[in-house]
Design a protein around this motif. Structure first.
Motif, PDB file in Angstrom:
ATOM      1  N   VAL A   1       0.843  -1.208   0.000  1.00 49.84           N
ATOM      2  CA  VAL A   1       0.000   0.000   0.000  1.00 49.84           C
ATOM      3  C   VAL A   1       0.873   1.252   0.000  1.00 49.84           C
ATOM      4  N   PHE A   2       1.942   1.238   0.786  1.00 46.19           N
ATOM      5  CA  PHE A   2       2.844   2.390   0.839  1.00 46.19           C
ATOM      6  C   PHE A   2       3.487   2.649  -0.516  1.00 46.19           C
ATOM      7  N   ALA A   3       3.991   1.586  -1.156  1.00 41.83           N
ATOM      8  CA  ALA A   3       4.645   1.748  -2.463  1.00 41.83           C
ATOM      9  C   ALA A   3       3.668   2.266  -3.504  1.00 41.83           C
ATOM     10  N   ALA A   4       2.456   1.714  -3.526  1.00 44.82           N
ATOM     11  CA  ALA A   4       1.455   2.164  -4.485  1.00 44.82           C
ATOM     12  C   ALA A   4       1.044   3.604  -4.211  1.00 44.82           C
ATOM     13  N   CYS A   5       0.880   3.939  -2.960  1.00 46.67           N
ATOM     14  CA  CYS A   5       0.493   5.296  -2.572  1.00 46.67           C
ATOM     15  C   CYS A   5       1.578   6.288  -2.975  1.00 46.67           C
ATOM     16  N   LEU A   6       2.815   5.951  -2.730  1.00 47.43           N
ATOM     17  CA  LEU A   6       3.931   6.817  -3.105  1.00 47.43           C
ATOM     18  C   LEU A   6       4.001   7.001  -4.617  1.00 47.43           C
ATOM     19  N   ALA A   7       3.843   5.915  -5.352  1.00 48.91           N
ATOM     20  CA  ALA A   7       3.867   6.003  -6.817  1.00 48.91           C
ATOM     21  C   ALA A   7       2.725   6.873  -7.343  1.00 48.91           C
ATOM     22  N   LEU A   8       1.537   6.713  -6.768  1.00 48.00           N
ATOM     23  CA  LEU A   8       0.396   7.527  -7.202  1.00 48.00           C
ATOM     24  C   LEU A   8       0.588   8.998  -6.842  1.00 48.00           C
ATOM     25  N   LEU A   9       1.207   9.262  -5.705  1.00 47.59           N
ATOM     26  CA  LEU A   9       1.480  10.651  -5.337  1.00 47.59           C
ATOM     27  C   LEU A   9       2.462  11.298  -6.303  1.00 47.59           C
ATOM     28  N   VAL A  10       3.429  10.526  -6.792  1.00 49.31           N
ATOM     29  CA  VAL A  10       4.400  11.047  -7.748  1.00 49.31           C
ATOM     30  C   VAL A  10       3.745  11.262  -9.115  1.00 49.31           C
ATOM     31  N   LEU A  11       2.863  10.353  -9.505  1.00 47.58           N
ATOM     32  CA  LEU A  11       2.249  10.403 -10.839  1.00 47.58           C
ATOM     33  C   LEU A  11       1.085  11.376 -10.964  1.00 47.58           C
ATOM     34  N   THR A  12       0.435  11.704  -9.852  1.00 49.43           N
ATOM     35  CA  THR A  12      -0.801  12.485  -9.930  1.00 49.43           C
ATOM     36  C   THR A  12      -0.752  13.712  -9.034  1.00 49.43           C
ATOM     37  N   PRO A  13      -1.666  14.660  -9.252  1.00 47.97           N
ATOM     38  CA  PRO A  13      -1.720  15.843  -8.397  1.00 47.97           C
ATOM     39  C   PRO A  13      -2.659  15.692  -7.191  1.00 47.97           C
ATOM     40  N   PHE A  14      -3.169  14.498  -6.957  1.00 50.15           N
ATOM     41  CA  PHE A  14      -4.177  14.299  -5.922  1.00 50.15           C
ATOM     42  C   PHE A  14      -3.566  14.297  -4.525  1.00 50.15           C
ATOM     43  N   SER A  15      -4.408  14.555  -3.521  1.00 51.65           N
ATOM     44  CA  SER A  15      -3.957  14.647  -2.134  1.00 51.65           C
ATOM     45  C   SER A  15      -3.670  13.255  -1.560  1.00 51.65           C
ATOM     46  N   LEU A  16      -2.934  13.264  -0.452  1.00 54.26           N
ATOM     47  CA  LEU A  16      -2.564  12.011   0.198  1.00 54.26           C
ATOM     48  C   LEU A  16      -3.780  11.226   0.655  1.00 54.26           C
ATOM     49  N   ASP A  17      -4.782  11.899   1.231  1.00 51.05           N
ATOM     50  CA  ASP A  17      -5.934  11.151   1.740  1.00 51.05           C
ATOM     51  C   ASP A  17      -6.703  10.458   0.615  1.00 51.05           C
ATOM     52  N   ALA A  18      -6.833  11.097  -0.556  1.00 47.76           N
ATOM     53  CA  ALA A  18      -7.542  10.474  -1.681  1.00 47.76           C
ATOM     54  C   ALA A  18      -6.732   9.309  -2.250  1.00 47.76           C
ATOM     55  N   VAL A  19      -5.426   9.501  -2.390  1.00 50.96           N
ATOM     56  CA  VAL A  19      -4.568   8.458  -2.958  1.00 50.96           C
ATOM     57  C   VAL A  19      -4.453   7.272  -2.003  1.00 50.96           C
ATOM     58  N   LEU A  20      -4.337   7.548  -0.705  1.00 55.11           N
ATOM     59  CA  LEU A  20      -4.279   6.468   0.281  1.00 55.11           C
ATOM     60  C   LEU A  20      -5.578   5.670   0.276  1.00 55.11           C
ATOM     61  N   PHE A  21      -6.702   6.361   0.192  1.00 58.86           N
ATOM     62  CA  PHE A  21      -7.995   5.679   0.157  1.00 58.86           C
ATOM     63  C   PHE A  21      -8.083   4.753  -1.058  1.00 58.86           C
ATOM     64  N   GLU A  22      -7.674   5.256  -2.219  1.00 61.00           N
ATOM     65  CA  GLU A  22      -7.712   4.435  -3.438  1.00 61.00           C
ATOM     66  C   GLU A  22      -6.795   3.223  -3.313  1.00 61.00           C
ATOM     67  N   SER A  23      -5.604   3.428  -2.749  1.00 61.77           N
ATOM     68  CA  SER A  23      -4.639   2.335  -2.618  1.00 61.77           C
ATOM     69  C   SER A  23      -5.139   1.256  -1.659  1.00 61.77           C
ATOM     70  N   VAL A  24      -5.642   1.677  -0.509  1.00 60.18           N
ATOM     71  CA  VAL A  24      -6.143   0.704   0.473  1.00 60.18           C
ATOM     72  C   VAL A  24      -7.375  -0.010  -0.069  1.00 60.18           C
ATOM     73  N   SER A  25      -8.237   0.724  -0.744  1.00 56.35           N
ATOM     74  CA  SER A  25      -9.427   0.122  -1.332  1.00 56.35           C
ATOM     75  C   SER A  25      -9.052  -0.921  -2.385  1.00 56.35           C
ATOM     76  N   ALA A  26      -8.039  -0.618  -3.181  1.00 58.98           N
ATOM     77  CA  ALA A  26      -7.594  -1.573  -4.197  1.00 58.98           C
ATOM     78  C   ALA A  26      -6.969  -2.800  -3.551  1.00 58.98           C
ATOM     79  N   PHE A  27      -6.087  -2.592  -2.574  1.00 54.89           N
ATOM     80  CA  PHE A  27      -5.440  -3.720  -1.905  1.00 54.89           C
ATOM     81  C   PHE A  27      -6.461  -4.615  -1.215  1.00 54.89           C
ATOM     82  N   SER A  28      -7.453  -4.003  -0.603  1.00 55.82           N
ATOM     83  CA  SER A  28      -8.443  -4.764   0.149  1.00 55.82           C
ATOM     84  C   SER A  28      -9.605  -5.244  -0.713  1.00 55.82           C
TER      85      SER A  28
END
Length: 163
Positions: free
Chosen positions: A79-106
């Motif tokens: 989840v951390f690696a995916a969240c970090l990659a999404l933060l680098v690739l996109t302009p979205f906030s940490l809370d939105a990217v973390l939510f997407e990453s955790v939702s995908a993993f789970s």
């Protein structure tokens, strides 16, 4: 303090619940409730200074402690690696990217609505995270349970400072 912080708190609580997931025998994703509860009992025994972990009149073997810890740490790492990659690739906030990453993993299926706006690389990251989140923890736990290697020698014991 911005007025939207309550929404961020709700997202964080949902993140934690999604990461924990459902029961072991069900189709829900996440690390599973039993793994989370097992680690809670391990921490409780450690805080109490007890050498063994006892749950419902049974002693849990140390191999189970290590398996549960490995499953959780691998999940957090993914989840951390995916969240970090999404933060680098996109302009979205940490809370939105973390939510997407955790939702995908789970494999929950919830979204903050940014999935369609992600670049192709971001969507592929979520796809890989969904696949590894669905297959990974079960496979990892099974592989760890079945794979036990014995050494013909033992190294000297070391007591590093923890904490």
């Amino acid at each position: 303090m911005p007025a939207d912080r309550g929404g961020a708190g709700a997202l964080l609580i949902t993140d934690v619940l999604m990461f924990i997931g459902g029961g072991s025998a069900g189709t829900a994703g996440g690390i599973k409730v039993t793994t989370f509860a097992l680690l809670a009992f391990v921490m409780l025994a450690e805080v109490r200074g007890e050498p063994n972990v006892h749950v419902l009149g049974r002693k849990l073997p140390r191999e189970v402690h290590r398996q549960a810890l490995t499953v959780v740490l691998v999940g957090v790492g993914l989840v951390f690696a995916a969240c970090l990659a999404l933060l680098v690739l996109t302009p979205f906030s940490l809370d939105a990217v973390l939510f997407e990453s955790v939702s995908a993993f789970s494999t929950v299926g919830l979204s903050t609505g940014i999935t369609g706006q992600l670049p192709t690389a971001g969507q592929l990251i979520l796809v890989v995270l969904m696949f590894t989140g669905r297959v990974g923890p079960i496979t990892l736990a099974s592989a760890l349970a079945l794979r036990e290697r014995t050494r013909r020698y033992d190294l000297p014991e070391e007591r590093p400072i923890v904490g």
